[in-house]
Enzyme design. Structure first.
Site, PDB file in Angstrom:
ATOM      1  N   HIS A 136      -1.306   3.785  -0.415  1.00 29.23           N
ATOM      2  CA  HIS A 136      -1.073   2.686   0.538  1.00 29.23           C
ATOM      3  C   HIS A 136      -2.270   1.740   0.659  1.00 29.23           C
ATOM      4  CE1 HIS A 136       2.735   4.276   1.705  1.00 29.23           C
ATOM      5  NE2 HIS A 136       2.238   5.373   2.264  1.00 29.23           N
ATOM      6  N   HIS A 175       7.246   7.433   0.341  1.00 26.12           N
ATOM      7  CA  HIS A 175       6.909   6.081   0.788  1.00 26.12           C
ATOM      8  C   HIS A 175       6.596   5.178  -0.407  1.00 26.12           C
ATOM      9  CE1 HIS A 175       5.610   8.863   4.097  1.00 26.12           C
ATOM     10  NE2 HIS A 175       6.289   7.984   4.818  1.00 26.12           N
TER      11      HIS A 175
END
Ligand SMILES: [Zn+2]
Length: 317
Positions: A136, A175
Site C-alpha cells: 500500500h 486488498h
C-alpha cells in the site's frame, strides 16, 4: 543446498502499532512456529535480512518521503526519552514505534537481498517473512500498515542492477496493491497482475493506472475455486505473453476464508495452487526465479498454514 531462501530479521518483530492492532509481531511468530512444528524449516536456507541502502529505497520513493519517515522516527525517539508516548500516528490504521524505521529498512533489505541471492543462483526462489508489509505504500505516502514498498523497491532494483527487461509482480492479497501500482504503472519493463476484493480498502484498482497493470477486482464472497478459474483466464495468458525474467510475489494471505480482514474464500490449498501456477511461469521463462514477500494475513493460524502451503510448493517438499 536448499533451493528456497527464507529471509527475515528480529527487528521485524519489534515494530508494532499499538495494542490489538492486527498487523502485529505475533504474525511472524505464528509462521516461525508452524515451520518448526512441521519440520519445514530444515528445508529452507535461512538468511538474515540486511538493512536496505537508502539509495535503493530511492528507486521507488522520493528522498523527501524517506527523510520524512526518518525524521518522524528521530522525533519519536527523542520524545520517548522525554517520557512521551510510544507511538506516532500516520493515518488511522498506521503508526510508528521506536523500531519501525529499522524494521522497514530490514523488510526492504530482505527483498533486495533475496533478489541478489536468486539472481546469483545461490537459491532458486525466496520468501521474505517481513513486516512492515509494503504494497500500500505509494511513492510518497505511507498508508495501510505500509511504509516502504518492499516489492516495488526490489523490482526497480532488479531492473537496474541486473539490467533486466521484464519483471512481473503477482499480488494475491485481499486488498488492491495500490502502492505497487502507483510506483510501477507506465513502466513497460514491469507487469503487475493482481486479484483483490472490490469495492474494498483502499478503494482503487477498478481502473488500472497503466497498460502494464492487470487488475482483477472480485466481489466479496468469491470462493477459492472461482478465483482459480479467474486467474487461469486473466493472469496466465498475460504472464505467458510477457515472459518475465524474474517474478515478485506480494504474498498477502488475508483473502483466506478464516481471515476477518476480508470476505474472500481462499484456503491454503488455493494458495498452494496459485504458487504452482506462478512456479510454472517461472520455470518456463525466468529460470525458476521467484522472490515472494509477505504482505497481509491476520488470522494467525490460517496465515501460518497458508505460508506453509506457499513454501512447500516453492521448496518442492
Ligand atoms: Zn491486505
Amino acid at each position: 543446498m536448499s533451493k528456497t531462501g527464507y529471509f527475515t530479521h528480529p527487528d521485524c518483530k519489534k515494530h508494532e502499532m499499538g495494542p490489538g492492532h492486527p498487523e502485529c509481531p505475533e504474525r511472524l511468530d505464528a509462521i516461525e512456529d508452524r515451520l518448526l512444528v512441521t519440520g519445514l524449516d530444515v528445508a529452507l536456507e535461512r538468511y538474515e535480512a540486511p538493512p536496505a541502502a537508502l539509495a535503493d529505497i530511492e528507486l521507488a520513493h522520493p528522498r523527501l518521503h524517506i527523510a520524512a519517515l526518518r525524521g518522524l522516527h528521530d522525533w519519536l525517539r527523542e520524545d520517548l526519552e522525554a517520557g512521551g508516548p510510544p507511538y506516532s500516528q500516520i493515518d488511522p490504521d498506521t503508526s510508528i514505534n521506536a523500531y519501525t524505521w529499522p524494521a522497514a529498512l530490514r523488510a526492504a533489505g530482505a527483498a533486495i537481498a533475496a533478489t541478489d541471492a536468486v539472481m546469483a543462483g545461490e537459491i532458486e526462489n525466496a520468501f521474505c517473512a517481513v513486516r512492515p508489509p509494503g504494497h500500500h505504500a505509494t511513492r510518497d505516502k505511507a498508508m495501510g500498515f505500509c511504509f516502504f514498498n518492499n516489492v516495488a523497491i526490489a523490482a526497480k532494483y532488479a531492473l537496474q542492477r541486473y539490467n533486466l527487461q521484464r519483471v512481473a509482480v503477482v499480488d494475491f492479497d485481499v486488498h488492491h496493491g495500490n502502492g505497487t501500482e502507483d510506483i510501477l504503472a507506465g513502466d513497460p519493463r514491469a507487469l503487475m497482475v493482481g486479484i483483490f476484493q472490490h469495492p474494498f480498502y483502499p478503494y482503487s484498482g477498478e481502473h488500472p493506472a497503466g497498460p502494464n497493470m492487470l487488475n482483477v477486482p472480485v466481489p466479496a464472497y468469491t470462493r477459492g475455486m472461482e478465483i482459480r478459474e479467474i486467474i487461469d483466464i486473466t493472469w496466465m495468458p498475460r504472464l505467458e505473453e510477457f515472459k518475465p525474467e524474474l517474478i515478485f510475489v506480494s504474498a498477502g494471505f488475508d483473502a483466506h476464508r478464516e481471515d476477518d480482514m476480508g470476505q474472500l474464500g481462499m484456503t491454503e490449498q488455493d494458495y498452494a495452487w496459485i504458487t504452482m501456477r506462478i512456479k510454472d511461469v517461472a520455470r518456463r521463462f525466468s529460470k525458476g526465479r521467484i522472490v515472494s514477500c509477505l504482505e497481509g494475513g491476520y488470522a494467525l493460524s490460517a496465515l501460518a498454514r497458508s505460508v506453509e502451503a506457499h513454501l512447500r510448493v516453492l521448496a518442492d517438499v
